[in-house]
Design an enzyme around this catalytic site. Structure first.
Site, PDB file in Angstrom:
ATOM      1  N   ASP A 221       0.851  -1.183   0.000  1.00  0.00           N
ATOM      2  CA  ASP A 221       0.000   0.000   0.000  1.00  0.00           C
ATOM      3  C   ASP A 221       0.892   1.240   0.000  1.00  0.00           C
ATOM      4  O   ASP A 221       1.866   1.326   0.752  1.00  0.00           O
ATOM      5  CB  ASP A 221      -0.900  -0.008   1.242  1.00  0.00           C
ATOM      6  CG  ASP A 221      -1.953   1.089   1.199  1.00  0.00           C
ATOM      7  OD1 ASP A 221      -3.100   0.772   0.843  1.00  0.00           O
ATOM      8  OD2 ASP A 221      -1.624   2.247   1.511  1.00  0.00           O
ATOM      9  N   ASN A 229      -2.753  12.776  -3.699  1.00  0.00           N
ATOM     10  CA  ASN A 229      -3.876  13.215  -4.532  1.00  0.00           C
ATOM     11  C   ASN A 229      -4.370  14.596  -4.127  1.00  0.00           C
ATOM     12  O   ASN A 229      -4.684  15.434  -4.980  1.00  0.00           O
ATOM     13  CB  ASN A 229      -5.026  12.203  -4.425  1.00  0.00           C
ATOM     14  CG  ASN A 229      -4.839  11.000  -5.335  1.00  0.00           C
ATOM     15  OD1 ASN A 229      -4.219  11.105  -6.382  1.00  0.00           O
ATOM     16  ND2 ASN A 229      -5.381   9.865  -4.933  1.00  0.00           N
ATOM     17  N   HIS A 234      -5.200  14.199  -9.027  1.00  0.00           N
ATOM     18  CA  HIS A 234      -5.323  12.776  -9.358  1.00  0.00           C
ATOM     19  C   HIS A 234      -4.491  12.375 -10.576  1.00  0.00           C
ATOM     20  O   HIS A 234      -4.115  11.206 -10.698  1.00  0.00           O
ATOM     21  CB  HIS A 234      -6.793  12.420  -9.590  1.00  0.00           C
ATOM     22  CG  HIS A 234      -7.592  12.407  -8.324  1.00  0.00           C
ATOM     23  ND1 HIS A 234      -7.665  11.308  -7.496  1.00  0.00           N
ATOM     24  CD2 HIS A 234      -8.346  13.370  -7.723  1.00  0.00           C
ATOM     25  CE1 HIS A 234      -8.424  11.576  -6.450  1.00  0.00           C
ATOM     26  NE2 HIS A 234      -8.859  12.833  -6.560  1.00  0.00           N
ATOM     27  N   ASP A 238      -2.168   9.255 -10.419  1.00  0.00           N
ATOM     28  CA  ASP A 238      -2.180   8.149 -11.389  1.00  0.00           C
ATOM     29  C   ASP A 238      -0.775   7.863 -11.910  1.00  0.00           C
ATOM     30  O   ASP A 238      -0.416   6.700 -12.153  1.00  0.00           O
ATOM     31  CB  ASP A 238      -3.098   8.485 -12.563  1.00  0.00           C
ATOM     32  CG  ASP A 238      -4.574   8.378 -12.191  1.00  0.00           C
ATOM     33  OD1 ASP A 238      -4.873   7.867 -11.093  1.00  0.00           O
ATOM     34  OD2 ASP A 238      -5.419   8.803 -13.000  1.00  0.00           O
ATOM     35  N   GLU A 264      -4.781   2.417  -4.181  1.00  0.00           N
ATOM     36  CA  GLU A 264      -3.318   2.468  -4.078  1.00  0.00           C
ATOM     37  C   GLU A 264      -2.739   1.165  -3.543  1.00  0.00           C
ATOM     38  O   GLU A 264      -1.600   1.112  -3.108  1.00  0.00           O
ATOM     39  CB  GLU A 264      -2.899   3.628  -3.167  1.00  0.00           C
ATOM     40  CG  GLU A 264      -3.298   3.466  -1.706  1.00  0.00           C
ATOM     41  CD  GLU A 264      -4.675   3.981  -1.376  1.00  0.00           C
ATOM     42  OE1 GLU A 264      -4.907   4.326  -0.207  1.00  0.00           O
ATOM     43  OE2 GLU A 264      -5.534   4.037  -2.278  1.00  0.00           O
TER      44      GLU A 264
END
Length: 362
Positions: A221, A229, A234, A238, A264
């Protein structure tokens, strides 16, 4: 139309339906071998996967069909030990390099090799053995059949992979986990399930002896991903996900299954290794991320929890143990790798939570 031609077309359509009706790589490979062998009257048809591992290209037979007999290998769980080095077969090497079909005669058998390309590389070779050469019309038909096969493979690939990272997706993980558990039981190198169980583990789990190989499931994670973010947007988030997926491919072996589990979170299934090697691979991946410089964001870290795959596990138990080890890593500093079995053996507390808490920890 002549009745014999109608029958011929009917048989051909039935064969092609075998291919387009498949929904995963294993059954698609089997359908191709059966279809090609039947249409072209092959004495033996073999589909071989080409993989790169530790600087060497290997050939791994996936499906071998001779008459009514078939030998099958799960392509999701293939290992170099199932095959042999590519350079030991000069004919395969020539076929792969030329990226073109080739034919030759060996004893009384005509050998036809067809390279299969996917994502701009030769990933497999189809070998056809029969008592006579292919005619020109048969070669054209073979080209059409293989084109249909590769088009359908692309559709399966699209359905099984995460569109952003290119890793296998959560749906594929869920569908294949039961098979991975069965594989863990059949490939277990130790003695059969004993009476004992590790404290805190599922009842009936067998003790793993030092140095014994097994399969391992790891959950990774990204630390503080919500902050990435929130601060950078975002699109940058990404990009971080994509770069971490690329780092996973470089850090793990070709036969370690890699998934984007959601958001994530990533999952890897490490095949047939011992605990120390599993930890080493995961630590190497963690350190690689820690030392990388991500555009805009800068430094990013990950936390990892992993556990041994046991054939007595249920999917919920297996994922739950890895998740608990991951949660422990998050609660105890992040940017670290924790093994569930080690945490239990050392008496350290593992949070047995039914759901993630409402407090933002990540």
């Amino acid at each position: 139309m002549h009745a014999s031609k109608i029958d011929l077309y009917h048989d051909l359509i039935e064969h092609l339906r075998r291919i387009v009706g498949r929904r995963d790589r294993n059954s698609l490979n089997q359908a191709l071998v059966l279809t090609v062998g039947s249409i072209f009257g092959a004495a033996q048809t073999t589909l071989l996967r080409i993989v790169h591992h530790c600087g060497t290209d290997y050939v791994i037979p996936c499906v071998i069909r001779s008459g009514a007999s078939e030998i099958f290998k799960d392509v999701y769980l293939a290992s170099p030990q199932d095959g042999y080095p590519l350079d030991s077969r000069e004919d395969y090497v020539v076929c792969c390099r030329a990226r073109a079909p080739m034919s030759f005669r060996r004893a009384e058998t005509e050998i036809h090799l067809f390279p299969l390309e996917h994502r701009d590389e030769v990933y497999a070779v189809l070998e056809l053995q029969r008592d006579r050469p292919l005619e020109a019309s048969e070669e054209h038909l073979m080209e059409d059949v293989l084109g249909l096969f590769l088009d359908h493979l692309a559709l399966i690939d699209y359905a099984e992979t995460d569109t952003l990272t290119g890793l296998l997706n959560r749906k594929t993980f869920d569908e294949n986990l039961s098979r991975m558990l069965a594989h863990a039981g059949s490939d277990d190198g130790g003695e059969g399930g004993g009476e004992g169980s590790e404290r805190g583990a599922s009842p009936g789990r067998r003790h793993l002896k030092p140095g014994e190989v097994s399969n391992w499931l790891a959950m990774a994670d990204i630390d503080h991903f919500k902050r990435i973010n929130d601060e950078h947007g975002h699109i940058i988030g990404d990009e971080v996900l994509l770069l971490i997926a690329q780092a996973m491919r470089r850090s793990f072996r070709f036969n370690d299954q890699l998934f984007r589990f959601g958001g994530e979170e990533f999952v890897s299934v490490l095949q047939l290794t011992d605990r120390d090697d599993a930890r080493h691979v995961l630590e190497r991946f963690r350190k690689h991320i820690e030392e990388a410089v991500f555009p805009i964001v800068g430094r990013v870290t990950i936390s990892i929890g992993f556990t041994r795959v046991d054939d007595l596990d249920t999917p919920t138990e297996l994922v739950g143990r890895a998740d608990q080890a991951l949660y422990f890593a998050k609660r105890n500093g992040r940017n670290r790798v924790e093994c569930y079995e080690d945490l239990v053996a050392s008496g350290q507390y593992v949070v047995a939570h039914p759901a993630r808490p409402a407090v933002e920890l990540f």
